[in-house]
Design a protein around this motif. Sequence first.
Motif, mmCIF file in Angstrom:
data_model
loop_
_atom_site.group_PDB
_atom_site.id
_atom_site.type_symbol
_atom_site.label_atom_id
_atom_site.label_comp_id
_atom_site.label_asym_id
_atom_site.label_seq_id
_atom_site.Cartn_x
_atom_site.Cartn_y
_atom_site.Cartn_z
ATOM 1 N N ALA A 84 4.558 7.160 -2.819
ATOM 2 C CA ALA A 84 3.619 6.944 -1.711
ATOM 3 C C ALA A 84 2.443 7.907 -1.783
ATOM 4 O O ALA A 84 1.292 7.516 -1.555
ATOM 5 N N LEU A 85 2.709 9.161 -2.116
ATOM 6 C CA LEU A 85 1.628 10.144 -2.220
ATOM 7 C C LEU A 85 0.695 9.830 -3.380
ATOM 8 O O LEU A 85 -0.523 9.964 -3.256
ATOM 9 N N THR A 86 1.249 9.423 -4.492
ATOM 10 C CA THR A 86 0.419 9.093 -5.652
ATOM 11 C C THR A 86 -0.436 7.881 -5.357
ATOM 12 O O THR A 86 -1.627 7.851 -5.676
ATOM 13 N N GLU A 87 0.147 6.888 -4.713
ATOM 14 C CA GLU A 87 -0.620 5.707 -4.317
ATOM 15 C C GLU A 87 -1.664 6.087 -3.271
ATOM 16 O O GLU A 87 -2.818 5.673 -3.353
ATOM 17 N N GLY A 88 -1.279 6.904 -2.298
ATOM 18 C CA GLY A 88 -2.213 7.341 -1.262
ATOM 19 C C GLY A 88 -3.356 8.161 -1.796
ATOM 20 O O GLY A 88 -4.469 8.155 -1.257
ATOM 21 N N HIS A 89 -3.115 8.859 -2.885
ATOM 22 C CA HIS A 89 -4.152 9.680 -3.521
ATOM 23 C C HIS A 89 -5.305 8.818 -4.034
ATOM 24 O O HIS A 89 -6.444 9.283 -4.112
ATOM 25 N N GLN A 90 -5.031 7.572 -4.363
ATOM 26 C CA GLN A 90 -6.051 6.650 -4.881
ATOM 27 C C GLN A 90 -6.908 6.045 -3.772
ATOM 28 O O GLN A 90 -7.963 5.500 -4.053
ATOM 29 N N ALA A 91 -6.457 6.144 -2.528
ATOM 30 C CA ALA A 91 -7.192 5.558 -1.399
ATOM 31 C C ALA A 91 -8.361 6.447 -1.002
ATOM 32 O O ALA A 91 -8.400 7.632 -1.316
ATOM 33 N N ASP A 92 -9.314 5.863 -0.308
ATOM 34 C CA ASP A 92 -10.474 6.612 0.181
ATOM 35 C C ASP A 92 -10.182 7.346 1.484
ATOM 36 O O ASP A 92 -11.084 7.933 2.066
#
Length: 106
Positions: free
Chosen positions: A37-45
Amino acid sequence: MSLFDQILGAAHNHPTVKNMAEKMGIDQETAERAIAALTEGHQADTDTVTTAAERSGIDAGVLTQVMEHVGGEGSLGSFMQMLDKDHDGNPLNDITDMAGKFFGKK
């Protein structure tokens, strides 16, 4: 296969993740989901922890602790680099290719 699922697969049963979970006093499955979730969230703006909490349902406090344990927000990029097979800066096309091969499209 989503980015979350791909990262989750890479973290699943990984000894480092298991060790981190034990040190933090959380179960391994939560640690695996938190990293994904954190890795995916890191890609968000948007804010990484807020986005990861909204998408995963994991408490923001736990996510913050996991992020700090792995070396902070900057270290989350290294998880993405592991998935970027052709080193073009975009792991999503590599994940799409992997999914296509999995489903017999290539």
